[in-house]
Design a protein around this motif. Structure first.
Motif, PDB file in Angstrom:
ATOM      1  N   GLY A   8     -13.944   7.592  -4.445  1.00 27.11           N
ATOM      2  CA  GLY A   8     -12.746   7.611  -5.290  1.00 27.11           C
ATOM      3  C   GLY A   8     -13.076   8.110  -6.686  1.00 27.11           C
ATOM      4  O   GLY A   8     -12.599   7.565  -7.690  1.00 27.11           O
ATOM      5  N   ALA A   9     -13.871   9.194  -6.750  1.00 25.86           N
ATOM      6  CA  ALA A   9     -14.407   9.662  -8.037  1.00 25.86           C
ATOM      7  C   ALA A   9     -13.469  10.619  -8.770  1.00 25.86           C
ATOM      8  O   ALA A   9     -13.780  11.036  -9.886  1.00 25.86           O
ATOM      9  N   ARG A  11     -10.288  10.264  -9.896  1.00 23.40           N
ATOM     10  CA  ARG A  11      -9.351   9.806 -10.931  1.00 23.40           C
ATOM     11  C   ARG A  11      -9.606   8.326 -11.233  1.00 23.40           C
ATOM     12  O   ARG A  11     -10.394   7.662 -10.540  1.00 23.40           O
ATOM     13  N   ARG A  33     -11.299  12.652  -1.752  1.00 23.94           N
ATOM     14  CA  ARG A  33     -10.633  13.190  -0.558  1.00 23.94           C
ATOM     15  C   ARG A  33     -10.365  14.671  -0.645  1.00 23.94           C
ATOM     16  O   ARG A  33     -10.368  15.369   0.346  1.00 23.94           O
ATOM     17  N   LEU A  53     -14.805  13.316   0.940  1.00 27.93           N
ATOM     18  CA  LEU A  53     -14.953  12.112   1.755  1.00 27.93           C
ATOM     19  C   LEU A  53     -13.707  11.250   1.708  1.00 27.93           C
ATOM     20  O   LEU A  53     -13.334  10.723   0.662  1.00 27.93           O
ATOM     21  N   ASP A  54     -13.069  11.131   2.873  1.00 27.20           N
ATOM     22  CA  ASP A  54     -12.049  10.105   3.065  1.00 27.20           C
ATOM     23  C   ASP A  54     -12.793   8.910   3.631  1.00 27.20           C
ATOM     24  O   ASP A  54     -13.400   9.001   4.708  1.00 27.20           O
ATOM     25  N   ASN A  79     -15.844   2.204  -4.779  1.00 25.03           N
ATOM     26  CA  ASN A  79     -14.790   2.088  -5.793  1.00 25.03           C
ATOM     27  C   ASN A  79     -13.391   2.402  -5.235  1.00 25.03           C
ATOM     28  O   ASN A  79     -12.408   1.815  -5.682  1.00 25.03           O
ATOM     29  N   ALA A  80     -13.312   3.310  -4.269  1.00 24.68           N
ATOM     30  CA  ALA A  80     -11.991   3.748  -3.763  1.00 24.68           C
ATOM     31  C   ALA A  80     -11.175   2.540  -3.314  1.00 24.68           C
ATOM     32  O   ALA A  80     -11.695   1.619  -2.686  1.00 24.68           O
ATOM     33  N   VAL A  82      -6.759   1.083  -2.617  1.00 25.23           N
ATOM     34  CA  VAL A  82      -5.300   1.241  -2.713  1.00 25.23           C
ATOM     35  C   VAL A  82      -4.667  -0.145  -2.837  1.00 25.23           C
ATOM     36  O   VAL A  82      -5.259  -1.140  -2.428  1.00 25.23           O
ATOM     37  N   SER A 131     -13.811  -4.995  -6.436  1.00 27.97           N
ATOM     38  CA  SER A 131     -12.852  -5.964  -5.934  1.00 27.97           C
ATOM     39  C   SER A 131     -11.758  -6.142  -6.983  1.00 27.97           C
ATOM     40  O   SER A 131     -11.411  -5.190  -7.693  1.00 27.97           O
ATOM     41  N   SER A 132     -11.228  -7.339  -7.087  1.00 31.33           N
ATOM     42  CA  SER A 132     -10.217  -7.658  -8.085  1.00 31.33           C
ATOM     43  C   SER A 132     -10.139  -9.169  -8.187  1.00 31.33           C
ATOM     44  O   SER A 132     -10.355  -9.881  -7.188  1.00 31.33           O
ATOM     45  N   PRO A 177     -12.555  -5.050 -12.490  1.00 27.04           N
ATOM     46  CA  PRO A 177     -12.668  -4.124 -13.629  1.00 27.04           C
ATOM     47  C   PRO A 177     -11.727  -4.427 -14.785  1.00 27.04           C
ATOM     48  O   PRO A 177     -11.704  -3.678 -15.774  1.00 27.04           O
ATOM     49  N   TRP A 179      -7.496  -5.443 -15.883  1.00 26.81           N
ATOM     50  CA  TRP A 179      -6.209  -4.816 -15.529  1.00 26.81           C
ATOM     51  C   TRP A 179      -6.200  -3.483 -16.284  1.00 26.81           C
ATOM     52  O   TRP A 179      -6.004  -3.444 -17.497  1.00 26.81           O
ATOM     53  N   THR A 182      -4.634   2.791 -15.168  1.00 27.17           N
ATOM     54  CA  THR A 182      -4.812   3.880 -14.202  1.00 27.17           C
ATOM     55  C   THR A 182      -3.501   4.011 -13.427  1.00 27.17           C
ATOM     56  O   THR A 182      -2.558   3.262 -13.666  1.00 27.17           O
ATOM     57  N   GLY A 185      -3.135   0.568 -11.984  1.00 29.37           N
ATOM     58  CA  GLY A 185      -2.872  -0.496 -12.956  1.00 29.37           C
ATOM     59  C   GLY A 185      -1.560  -0.308 -13.707  1.00 29.37           C
ATOM     60  O   GLY A 185      -0.946  -1.280 -14.134  1.00 29.37           O
TER      61      GLY A 185
HETATM   62  N1  LIG Z   1      -6.467  -0.548 -12.140  1.00 34.41           N
HETATM   63  C1  LIG Z   1      -6.589  -1.854 -12.077  1.00 34.41           C
HETATM   64  O1  LIG Z   1      -5.951  -2.589 -12.850  1.00 34.41           O
HETATM   65  C2  LIG Z   1      -7.493  -2.496 -11.073  1.00 34.41           C
HETATM   66  C3  LIG Z   1      -7.649  -3.894 -11.118  1.00 34.41           C
HETATM   67  C4  LIG Z   1      -8.496  -4.504 -10.212  1.00 34.41           C
HETATM   68  C5  LIG Z   1      -9.185  -3.752  -9.294  1.00 34.41           C
HETATM   69  N2  LIG Z   1      -9.017  -2.392  -9.243  1.00 34.41           N
HETATM   70  C6  LIG Z   1      -9.773  -1.653  -8.233  1.00 34.41           C
HETATM   71  O2  LIG Z   1     -10.514  -0.618  -8.825  1.00 34.41           O
HETATM   72  C7  LIG Z   1     -10.672   0.483  -7.903  1.00 34.41           C
HETATM   73  C8  LIG Z   1     -10.240   1.785  -8.568  1.00 34.41           C
HETATM   74  O3  LIG Z   1      -8.883   1.624  -8.923  1.00 34.41           O
HETATM   75  P1  LIG Z   1      -8.133   2.587  -9.954  1.00 34.41           P
HETATM   76  O4  LIG Z   1      -7.356   1.710 -10.840  1.00 34.41           O
HETATM   77  O5  LIG Z   1      -9.063   3.589 -10.517  1.00 34.41           O
HETATM   78  O6  LIG Z   1      -7.092   3.260  -8.943  1.00 34.41           O
HETATM   79  P2  LIG Z   1      -6.472   4.732  -8.855  1.00 34.41           P
HETATM   80  O7  LIG Z   1      -6.420   5.366 -10.185  1.00 34.41           O
HETATM   81  O8  LIG Z   1      -5.237   4.552  -8.060  1.00 34.41           O
HETATM   82  O9  LIG Z   1      -7.573   5.518  -7.991  1.00 34.41           O
HETATM   83  C9  LIG Z   1      -7.838   5.138  -6.678  1.00 34.41           C
HETATM   84  C10 LIG Z   1      -8.943   6.032  -6.144  1.00 34.41           C
HETATM   85  O10 LIG Z   1      -9.213   5.653  -4.777  1.00 34.41           O
HETATM   86  C11 LIG Z   1      -9.185   6.848  -4.000  1.00 34.41           C
HETATM   87  N3  LIG Z   1      -8.846   6.618  -2.594  1.00 34.41           N
HETATM   88  C12 LIG Z   1      -7.762   6.000  -2.089  1.00 34.41           C
HETATM   89  N4  LIG Z   1      -7.795   6.066  -0.735  1.00 34.41           N
HETATM   90  C13 LIG Z   1      -8.933   6.731  -0.392  1.00 34.41           C
HETATM   91  C14 LIG Z   1      -9.523   7.123   0.815  1.00 34.41           C
HETATM   92  N5  LIG Z   1      -8.953   6.843   1.997  1.00 34.41           N
HETATM   93  N6  LIG Z   1     -10.700   7.804   0.785  1.00 34.41           N
HETATM   94  C15 LIG Z   1     -11.295   8.092  -0.396  1.00 34.41           C
HETATM   95  N7  LIG Z   1     -10.770   7.776  -1.585  1.00 34.41           N
HETATM   96  C16 LIG Z   1      -9.604   7.093  -1.586  1.00 34.41           C
HETATM   97  C17 LIG Z   1      -8.133   7.706  -4.684  1.00 34.41           C
HETATM   98  O11 LIG Z   1      -8.238   9.048  -4.217  1.00 34.41           O
HETATM   99  P3  LIG Z   1      -6.927  10.002  -4.077  1.00 34.41           P
HETATM  100  O12 LIG Z   1      -6.719  10.619  -5.422  1.00 34.41           O
HETATM  101  O13 LIG Z   1      -7.339  10.973  -3.015  1.00 34.41           O
HETATM  102  O14 LIG Z   1      -5.777   9.137  -3.659  1.00 34.41           O
HETATM  103  C18 LIG Z   1      -8.544   7.509  -6.134  1.00 34.41           C
HETATM  104  O15 LIG Z   1      -9.664   8.300  -6.433  1.00 34.41           O
HETATM  105  C19 LIG Z   1      -9.854   0.097  -6.674  1.00 34.41           C
HETATM  106  O16 LIG Z   1     -10.707  -0.447  -5.685  1.00 34.41           O
HETATM  107  C20 LIG Z   1      -8.902  -0.956  -7.195  1.00 34.41           C
HETATM  108  O17 LIG Z   1      -8.463  -1.844  -6.182  1.00 34.41           O
HETATM  109  C21 LIG Z   1      -8.200  -1.734 -10.118  1.00 34.41           C
END
Ligand SMILES: NC(=O)c1ccc[n+]([C@@H]2O[C@H](COP(=O)([O-])OP(=O)(O)OC[C@H]3O[C@@H](n4cnc5c(N)ncnc54)[C@H](OP(=O)(O)O)[C@@H]3O)[C@@H](O)[C@H]2O)c1
Length: 225
Positions: A8-9, A11, A33, A53-54, A79-80, A82, A131-132, A177, A179, A182, A185
């Protein structure tokens, strides 16, 4: 050169982690992906190798592990993730469970199984699962059943891996990480991507085998399961 492999690198937090490690001289295997659409990732400075990589594609994960056979990977960063449908009680979409679990739960275990030898031959020997706090049973709130359950499940996988891989000197931890501002978030989130990554980097720098099986927030707080 220390090496990171991250999913999930393209974004969000994953992109900033990639930028940060690459800037500090790490080789980063940056997985996403759609490499063709990953404009920011493709233009980062440093040694960044972008891989398609999916994480739900088991054959692709195994193929990447074979492609990198013999390499040492200091940090495997799952890290990836949803969120899935943002629904409350009595609104559950049961068809949505499998895709969320496939990404948030099955993939971290699959990557650990495929890349354990790469991590074991490195200096740092770290597997980090994003995780979260929403997956903490002790701190959890209401709603978001699927996301909460998926993060509780990856917490259990973290703990179980920490037991099974300790004999190989590997340290496995889970992170919250914050709230974070992104796509997931949202704009009301309280922590910038930069501050989240700064905090995570600080914890990662200090991790040792004594932390194996731990759950840490980006601000250094040790979280209860
Ligand atoms: N943001 C928050 O407040 C928060 C809080 C707690 C935990 N987290 C965790 O932190 C991590 C990163 O979150 P984020 O906030 O950076 O989310 P984000 O901006 O929505 O990014 C999610 C990333 O995961 C990738 N991804 C989703 N499905 C995938 C798949 N099948 N194969 C490969 N990559 C996939 C996305 O790729 P695409 O662009 O291809 O969709 C994107 O790069 C997640 O595990 C999330 O649960 C985030």
């Amino acid at each position: 050169m220390p090496t990171l492999l991250i999913t999930g690198a393209n974004r969000g937090i994953g992109l900033e982690l990639t930028r940060s490690f690459a800037k500090d001289g790490w080789r980063v295997h940056a997985c996403c992906r759609d490499p063709g659409g990953a404009n920011e990732l493709n233009t980062l400075d440093g040694t960044v190798v972008v891989h398609r990589l999916d994480v739900t594609d088991g054959a692709a994960v195994a193929a990447l592990a074979r492609e990198l056979a013999g390499e040492a990977i200091d940090i495997l960063f799952n890290n990836a993730g949803v969120y899935g449908p943002r629904t409350g009680f009595a609104e559950t979409d049961y068809d949505a469970w499998e895709p969320v679990f496939s990404i948030n739960v099955f993939a971290p275990l699959r990557l650990a199984e495929c890349f354990v030898a790469h991590v074991a031959r490195s200096d740092r020997k770290l597997i980090l699962n994003m995780s979260s706090v929403m997956g903490s049973i002790a701190e959890g709130g209401g709603g978001s059943y699927i996301y909460r359950a998926s993060k509780a499940a990856v917490n259990m996988i973290t703990k179980t891996l920490s037991v099974d891989l300790a004999g190989q000197g590997i340290t496995v931890v889970a992170f919250h990480p914050g709230w974070v501002q992104t796509d997931m978030g949202g704009s009301h989130a309280t922590v910038s991507v930069r501050d989240s990554v700064k905090g995570l980097r600080h914890i990662i720098a200090g991790l040792s085998s004594e932390d194996n099986g731990g759950f840490f927030a980006y601000d250094g707080r040790k979280l209860p399961w």
